[in-house]
Design a protein around this motif. Structure first.
Motif, PDB file in Angstrom:
ATOM      1  N   ILE A 268       0.857  -1.180   0.000  1.00  0.00           N
ATOM      2  CA  ILE A 268       0.000   0.000   0.000  1.00  0.00           C
ATOM      3  C   ILE A 268       0.896   1.234   0.000  1.00  0.00           C
ATOM      4  CG2 ILE A 268      -1.825   1.283   1.170  1.00  0.00           C
ATOM      5  CD1 ILE A 268      -2.698  -1.405   0.081  1.00  0.00           C
ATOM      6  N   ASN A 269       0.758   2.046  -1.040  1.00  0.00           N
ATOM      7  CA  ASN A 269       1.546   3.271  -1.179  1.00  0.00           C
ATOM      8  C   ASN A 269       0.685   4.507  -0.980  1.00  0.00           C
ATOM      9  OD1 ASN A 269       4.037   1.952  -1.963  1.00  0.00           O
ATOM     10  ND2 ASN A 269       3.035   1.501  -3.907  1.00  0.00           N
ATOM     11  N   CYS A 270       1.305   5.533  -0.477  1.00  0.00           N
ATOM     12  CA  CYS A 270       0.668   6.839  -0.341  1.00  0.00           C
ATOM     13  C   CYS A 270       1.306   7.765  -1.375  1.00  0.00           C
ATOM     14  CB  CYS A 270       0.873   7.381   1.076  1.00  0.00           C
ATOM     15  SG  CYS A 270       0.212   9.023   1.353  1.00  0.00           S
ATOM     16  N   ASN A 271       0.517   8.252  -2.328  1.00  0.00           N
ATOM     17  CA  ASN A 271       1.024   9.060  -3.425  1.00  0.00           C
ATOM     18  C   ASN A 271       0.448  10.471  -3.356  1.00  0.00           C
ATOM     19  OD1 ASN A 271       2.154   6.599  -4.398  1.00  0.00           O
ATOM     20  ND2 ASN A 271       0.245   6.155  -5.473  1.00  0.00           N
ATOM     21  N   TRP A 272       1.266  11.464  -3.702  1.00  0.00           N
ATOM     22  CA  TRP A 272       0.807  12.844  -3.765  1.00  0.00           C
ATOM     23  C   TRP A 272       1.637  13.624  -4.779  1.00  0.00           C
ATOM     24  CZ3 TRP A 272       3.805  10.873   0.117  1.00  0.00           C
ATOM     25  CH2 TRP A 272       4.982  11.538   0.437  1.00  0.00           C
ATOM     26  N   HIS A 273       1.174  14.815  -5.129  1.00  0.00           N
ATOM     27  CA  HIS A 273       1.879  15.664  -6.082  1.00  0.00           C
ATOM     28  C   HIS A 273       2.914  16.518  -5.350  1.00  0.00           C
ATOM     29  CE1 HIS A 273       2.587  18.704  -9.238  1.00  0.00           C
ATOM     30  NE2 HIS A 273       2.207  17.744 -10.061  1.00  0.00           N
ATOM     31  N   GLN A 274       4.017  16.804  -6.033  1.00  0.00           N
ATOM     32  CA  GLN A 274       5.107  17.539  -5.402  1.00  0.00           C
ATOM     33  C   GLN A 274       4.707  18.950  -4.955  1.00  0.00           C
ATOM     34  OE1 GLN A 274       8.296  18.171  -8.187  1.00  0.00           O
ATOM     35  NE2 GLN A 274       6.981  19.089  -9.734  1.00  0.00           N
ATOM     36  N   ARG A 275       3.591  19.489  -5.481  1.00  0.00           N
ATOM     37  CA  ARG A 275       3.170  20.834  -5.063  1.00  0.00           C
ATOM     38  C   ARG A 275       2.884  20.894  -3.562  1.00  0.00           C
ATOM     39  NH1 ARG A 275      -1.694  19.255  -7.629  1.00  0.00           N
ATOM     40  NH2 ARG A 275      -1.276  20.475  -9.488  1.00  0.00           N
ATOM     41  N   TYR A 276       2.631  19.707  -2.956  1.00  0.00           N
ATOM     42  CA  TYR A 276       2.279  19.679  -1.543  1.00  0.00           C
ATOM     43  C   TYR A 276       3.459  19.318  -0.637  1.00  0.00           C
ATOM     44  CZ  TYR A 276      -2.553  19.801  -3.168  1.00  0.00           C
ATOM     45  OH  TYR A 276      -3.735  20.172  -3.760  1.00  0.00           O
ATOM     46  N   ASP A 277       4.664  19.226  -1.189  1.00  0.00           N
ATOM     47  CA  ASP A 277       5.811  18.823  -0.384  1.00  0.00           C
ATOM     48  C   ASP A 277       6.028  19.734   0.819  1.00  0.00           C
ATOM     49  OD1 ASP A 277       6.447  16.571  -1.746  1.00  0.00           O
ATOM     50  OD2 ASP A 277       8.131  17.404  -2.852  1.00  0.00           O
ATOM     51  N   SER A 278       5.907  21.047   0.614  1.00  0.00           N
ATOM     52  CA  SER A 278       6.174  22.010   1.688  1.00  0.00           C
ATOM     53  C   SER A 278       4.905  22.531   2.347  1.00  0.00           C
ATOM     54  CB  SER A 278       6.993  23.188   1.140  1.00  0.00           C
ATOM     55  OG  SER A 278       6.313  23.827   0.069  1.00  0.00           O
ATOM     56  N   ASP A 279       3.778  21.932   2.048  1.00  0.00           N
ATOM     57  CA  ASP A 279       2.505  22.331   2.639  1.00  0.00           C
ATOM     58  C   ASP A 279       2.382  21.657   4.009  1.00  0.00           C
ATOM     59  OD1 ASP A 279      -0.228  22.455   3.410  1.00  0.00           O
ATOM     60  OD2 ASP A 279      -0.859  22.687   1.329  1.00  0.00           O
ATOM     61  N   VAL A 280       2.433  22.463   5.085  1.00  0.00           N
ATOM     62  CA  VAL A 280       2.464  21.878   6.430  1.00  0.00           C
ATOM     63  C   VAL A 280       1.161  21.153   6.758  1.00  0.00           C
ATOM     64  CG1 VAL A 280       4.196  23.453   7.357  1.00  0.00           C
ATOM     65  CG2 VAL A 280       1.795  24.130   7.376  1.00  0.00           C
ATOM     66  N   ALA A 281       0.031  21.644   6.257  1.00  0.00           N
ATOM     67  CA  ALA A 281      -1.246  20.983   6.521  1.00  0.00           C
ATOM     68  C   ALA A 281      -1.299  19.631   5.815  1.00  0.00           C
ATOM     69  CB  ALA A 281      -2.411  21.870   6.084  1.00  0.00           C
ATOM     70  N   ALA A 283       1.310  17.819   4.975  1.00  0.00           N
ATOM     71  CA  ALA A 283       2.252  16.939   5.677  1.00  0.00           C
ATOM     72  C   ALA A 283       1.616  16.372   6.939  1.00  0.00           C
ATOM     73  CB  ALA A 283       3.523  17.710   6.022  1.00  0.00           C
ATOM     74  N   TRP A 284       0.834  17.184   7.629  1.00  0.00           N
ATOM     75  CA  TRP A 284       0.112  16.706   8.820  1.00  0.00           C
ATOM     76  C   TRP A 284      -0.873  15.608   8.439  1.00  0.00           C
ATOM     77  CZ3 TRP A 284      -5.237  17.383   9.481  1.00  0.00           C
ATOM     78  CH2 TRP A 284      -5.742  16.940  10.722  1.00  0.00           C
ATOM     79  N   LEU A 285      -1.605  15.794   7.339  1.00  0.00           N
ATOM     80  CA  LEU A 285      -2.541  14.775   6.882  1.00  0.00           C
ATOM     81  C   LEU A 285      -1.821  13.466   6.587  1.00  0.00           C
ATOM     82  CD1 LEU A 285      -5.359  13.851   5.834  1.00  0.00           C
ATOM     83  CD2 LEU A 285      -4.674  14.740   3.597  1.00  0.00           C
ATOM     84  N   ARG A 286      -0.684  13.542   5.912  1.00  0.00           N
ATOM     85  CA  ARG A 286       0.082  12.336   5.592  1.00  0.00           C
ATOM     86  C   ARG A 286       0.502  11.613   6.875  1.00  0.00           C
ATOM     87  NH1 ARG A 286       2.700  16.003   1.918  1.00  0.00           N
ATOM     88  NH2 ARG A 286       4.697  15.842   3.013  1.00  0.00           N
ATOM     89  N   THR A 287       0.859  12.389   7.887  1.00  0.00           N
ATOM     90  CA  THR A 287       1.257  11.795   9.161  1.00  0.00           C
ATOM     91  C   THR A 287       0.091  11.057   9.806  1.00  0.00           C
ATOM     92  OG1 THR A 287       2.917  13.520   9.531  1.00  0.00           O
ATOM     93  CG2 THR A 287       2.177  12.288  11.455  1.00  0.00           C
ATOM     94  N   GLN A 288      -1.109  11.623   9.710  1.00  0.00           N
ATOM     95  CA  GLN A 288      -2.282  10.967  10.290  1.00  0.00           C
ATOM     96  C   GLN A 288      -2.586   9.657   9.561  1.00  0.00           C
ATOM     97  OE1 GLN A 288      -3.051  12.458  13.129  1.00  0.00           O
ATOM     98  NE2 GLN A 288      -1.504  13.882  12.356  1.00  0.00           N
ATOM     99  N   VAL A 289      -2.491   9.660   8.246  1.00  0.00           N
ATOM    100  CA  VAL A 289      -2.723   8.444   7.462  1.00  0.00           C
ATOM    101  C   VAL A 289      -1.701   7.371   7.840  1.00  0.00           C
ATOM    102  CG1 VAL A 289      -2.698   7.461   5.133  1.00  0.00           C
ATOM    103  CG2 VAL A 289      -3.842   9.647   5.553  1.00  0.00           C
ATOM    104  N   GLN A 290      -0.437   7.762   7.963  1.00  0.00           N
ATOM    105  CA  GLN A 290       0.610   6.816   8.345  1.00  0.00           C
ATOM    106  C   GLN A 290       0.339   6.208   9.712  1.00  0.00           C
ATOM    107  OE1 GLN A 290       4.003   9.365   8.151  1.00  0.00           O
ATOM    108  NE2 GLN A 290       4.070   9.390   5.922  1.00  0.00           N
ATOM    109  N   ALA A 291      -0.088   7.048  10.650  1.00  0.00           N
ATOM    110  CA  ALA A 291      -0.338   6.566  12.011  1.00  0.00           C
ATOM    111  C   ALA A 291      -1.495   5.572  12.043  1.00  0.00           C
ATOM    112  CB  ALA A 291      -0.626   7.752  12.927  1.00  0.00           C
ATOM    113  N   VAL A 292      -2.581   5.883  11.326  1.00  0.00           N
ATOM    114  CA  VAL A 292      -3.733   4.985  11.309  1.00  0.00           C
ATOM    115  C   VAL A 292      -3.367   3.661  10.640  1.00  0.00           C
ATOM    116  CG1 VAL A 292      -6.063   4.630  10.401  1.00  0.00           C
ATOM    117  CG2 VAL A 292      -5.429   6.837  11.402  1.00  0.00           C
ATOM    118  N   PHE A 293      -2.626   3.744   9.542  1.00  0.00           N
ATOM    119  CA  PHE A 293      -2.256   2.516   8.837  1.00  0.00           C
ATOM    120  C   PHE A 293      -1.367   1.649   9.715  1.00  0.00           C
ATOM    121  CE2 PHE A 293      -0.463  -0.240   5.622  1.00  0.00           C
ATOM    122  CZ  PHE A 293      -1.538  -0.450   4.770  1.00  0.00           C
ATOM    123  N   ALA A 294      -0.466   2.276  10.470  1.00  0.00           N
ATOM    124  CA  ALA A 294       0.403   1.522  11.379  1.00  0.00           C
ATOM    125  C   ALA A 294      -0.430   0.815  12.447  1.00  0.00           C
ATOM    126  CB  ALA A 294       1.412   2.457  12.026  1.00  0.00           C
TER     127      ALA A 294
END
Length: 299
Positions: A268-281, A283-294
């Motif tokens: 299972i991969n998490c994919n996004w566009h590079q425009r959001y690399d420096s978007d702190v919000a 990045a927070w969403l990605r962290t929440q997805v990672q935590a739930v998946f773990a």
């Protein structure tokens, strides 16, 4: 006419300090440099900006009238060029769009909603199903995160592996293979495949072929719930993920048995566009997805 916007910074300092020397000290430049810029401002505006009154400088009526506007423009320019990297979760008002297959959504989304609402109650989550054809949702900003087994190949996309989930075989409790499932039994009983493109074969068929076996696929359906519903009514087998499909398997009252052959776990991969690399919000969403998946993988 093209205006040098650096003049606004000097003008703001002149109006705040009320002197060339004070503005120079504030900007960490020489007084002659500020004097030259004041001359440019006078020529550009047709106004003296600051005039001498005894030992001090006094703003002209025009300068006094524009002081607040100049200060606001300079402050906004600094905010644009130096964005804040701190995230105010209590004040975050944003809608995020995720795209993933139905089994992943059934396991991930309930817990993800709980985490998001607990931390950022102003955030809304929109979850889209996988489509039968590839779309440009990530590229065009219509999708914030795509969760799938695929990894984008183009450099404009980013991808991170969330984890792996082994495959199991789901069936109704009364199925003849419910107590024991070997490879020959697996091949001999009819199967329902899950394929968003309607494919009637899968990589597991190559493994069976290497063993001289061939299974009979009676249907290919677009979603895991549809396949499991069929399995709840007929003696068919459905090969699916162990952890991600567990809520659906339990909802349909099915049982699972280990896949009776060595086969790679689903990624299972998490994919996004590079425009959001420096978007702190984001990045927070990605962290929440990672935590739930773990949490899901931890059982």
């Amino acid at each position: 006419m093209q205006v040098d916007l650096n003049l606004l910074t000097v003008l703001d300092a002149l109006l705040e300090e009320g002197s060339v020397m004070g503005a120079a000290e504030r900007l960490h430049v020489s007084s002659p440099a500020v004097s030259r810029t004041l001359g440019r401002l006078r020529r550009l505006t047709g106004d003296d900006i600051l005039v001498r009154t005894g030992h001090t400088m006094t703003p002209t009526p025009y300068a006094a009238a524009i002081r607040d506007d100049v200060h606001r423009l300079v402050r906004q320019g600094n905010e644009v060029l130096s964005p804040s990297r701190e995230l105010d979760l209590d004040g975050l008002d944003r809608t995020f769009t995720l795209q993933c297959h139905d089994a992943l959504a059934a396991s991930l989304v309930p817990a993800l909603i709980d985490r998001i609402q607990e931390q950022a109650p102003g955030v809304q989550l929109r979850v889209l199903a996988e489509t039968s054809t590839d779309t440009d949702g990530l590229r065009h900003g219509q999708v914030d995160l795509e969760l799938s087994g695929d990894r984008p190949s183009l450099p404009e996309f980013r991808s991170e592996t969330l984890g792996h989930d082994s495959l199991v075989v789901a069936m109704r409790p009364g199925h003849p293979c419910a107590d024991s499932l070997d490879l020959r039994s697996y091949a001999s009983w009819p199967h329902v495949l899950v394929s968003r493109r309607g494919r009637l074969t899968a990589p597991i068929d190559d493994v069976l072929a290497a063993e001289g076996l061939r299974r009979r696929v009676v249907a290919a359906v677009a979603t895991v719930p549809m396949a499991l519903q069929v399995a709840s009514r007929r003696d068919v087998l459905v090969t699916t993920t162990a952890l991600l499909s567990r809520p659906l398997v339990e909802a349909f009252g099915l049982v699972t048995r280990p896949l009776p052959v060595e086969f790679p776990a689903a990624v299972i991969n998490c994919n996004w566009h590079q425009r959001y690399d420096s978007d702190v919000a984001h990045a927070w969403l990605r962290t929440q997805v990672q935590a739930v998946f773990a949490e899901i993988l931890a059982g």
